[in-house]
Motif scaffolding. Structure first.
Motif: not given
Length: 415
Positions: A361, A371-372, A375-376, A379-381, A383, A386-387
């Motif tokens: 990451a 960042i989007e 996330q994809e 596969r983070h639930s 955002i 991920t941040r």
């Protein structure tokens, strides 16, 4: 102070006890729901009557009958409610928290008489015993959820865990990740062992341990450069099929002659307590594979095909991408030990195994991947998860921008 007329009369009975009858509502058949209170003193009766009237006013009257203890309710909650929505291994962990930390302090307290002070004492005992803040927070979450269900079912007038002041809160965990140079060092060290591509998959695209070990060739399309992350390998402890260790004389459930393994819908047993289950949360997805990793997986498959030939029909038919020499699944504990060994051999910080996912990451963010998109891929639930990696990437981002500066802003030297 004079009481209002609706306060029920208190009378002394022939049994030498004081009695009162309190109407707290209506039963389903329309008749009054009347509670009988009897105590040794008028003060005790008044205290109970006040409690019932307060419950009536708040619309939270506890069901009639003797309340169960906190321990009795928690065992029921874990066996029924939690088992419907949680992984059996998770429920086993929850039960351990309750037995170790809650039952010894407040397990015998009736659930309808549980107070915030009881909850405070549980957490104070854990704190005095030196338990980690994360352990206290997890205990609070389990207890609060169980009491909320009890409250909604009319078993207790309130959720005592929700009204305590300064409820335990989780501290934000600092994400630990390897730098680009450290990740390359680990991959270099992995070149000397079997299944080296397993670590490339972990560091390059951030697969979780279970997802990497549960990956099967039928879900990998090397020509298209994609993989379906639809399964993860997971160890599911056995349970005593005989009822208890005392019945069969075996302490470990795995040694019980009637051992059983709870499987939820869609789960597939493989071998030795290992199962295949759906990925965590919303992690089921198809993700792209970098061309360099495609080439490495092709080489890995060639080696595996040779191992199949050498096994002469004894190779397990699990179709696993990363397997033992005989095709059997890799034990997660052995995989964890191998990661620790690689970190030591590469001379990098001794990070948790999940640090490989954090590394993927942070490196993607450092290289400017939106960042989007990160996330994809991971596969983070949400955002927000991920941040959490953005600040981890700062050192790597500095190195990346330095390289960009050296490439684009270099000026020719003056003759």
């Amino acid at each position: 102070m004079a009481r209002r007329r609706k306060y029920p009369p208190i009378t002394l009975g022939k049994d030498a006890l004081y009695h009162a009858w309190v109407v707290v509502g209506a039963k389903p058949n329309g008749r009054p729901d009347q509670r009988h209170v009897k105590r040794k003193t008028i003060e005790e009766v008044e205290e109970r009557v006040d409690e019932l009237l307060d419950q009536k006013k708040a619309g939270a009257v506890v069901k009639a009958g003797r309340g169960v203890s906190l321990q009795e309710w928690l065992e029921t909650y874990l066996e029924t409610v939690a088992s419907r929505r949680c992984d059996p291994t998770t429920v086993t962990g929850y039960r351990t928290y309750m037995r170790n930390y809650v039952y010894p302090v407040a397990g015998k307290v009736r659930i309808d008489r549980l107070t915030p002070e009881h909850i405070d004492r549980i957490y104070l005992a854990m704190q005095d015993a030196g338990r980690a803040q994360a352990t206290i927070v997890q205990t609070h979450r389990i207890l609060s959820r169980a009491l909320e269900v009890a409250y909604r079912r009319g078993m207790t007038p309130r959720n005592a865990a929700k009204v305590i002041e300064d409820a335990p809160k989780a501290k934000r965990r600092e994400m630990q990740a390897l730098t680009e140079a450290e990740a390359l060092a680990v991959l270099t060290a992995a070149e000397r062992i079997r299944n080296s591509a397993r670590w490339s998959v972990g560091l390059a695209i951030g697969l979780r341990q279970g997802e990497a070990l549960g990956l099967r060739w039928s879900y990998v399309d090397l020509d298209a450069g994609t993989m379906d992350v639809f399964w993860q390998l997971h160890r599911r402890p056995f349970e005593h099929g005989c009822g208890s260790p005392a019945t069969c004389g075996r302490k470990r459930a795995g040694n019980c002659p009637q051992r059983k393994q709870r499987l939820r819908t869609g789960e597939q047993p493989i071998a030795g307590g290992l199962i295949l289950k759906a990925p965590k949360g919303s992690g089921k997805a198809t993700i792209p594979i970098p061309s360099e990793l495609v080439a490495e997986l092709r080489r890995h498959r060639e080696v595996q095909e040779l191992e199949k030939v050498m096994a002469e029909g004894a190779y397990a038919t699990h179709d696993l991408v990363f397997a033992d020499v005989d095709g059997s699944p890799i034990d997660p504990a052995r995989d964890w030990a191998e990661w620790k060994s690689l970190c030591k051999a590469a001379g990098v910080p001794d990070l948790p195994l999940h640090g490989g996912r954090h590394t993927a990451a942070s490196l993607m963010i450092a290289q400017g991947v939106p960042i989007e998109v990160v996330q994809e891929v991971l596969r983070h639930s949400a955002i927000q998860v991920t941040r959490g990696y953005v600040h981890v990437a700062s050192d790597s981002a500095k190195a990346a921008t330095d390289r960009m500066g050296a490439t684009l802003l270099r000026r020719p030297s003056t003759p």
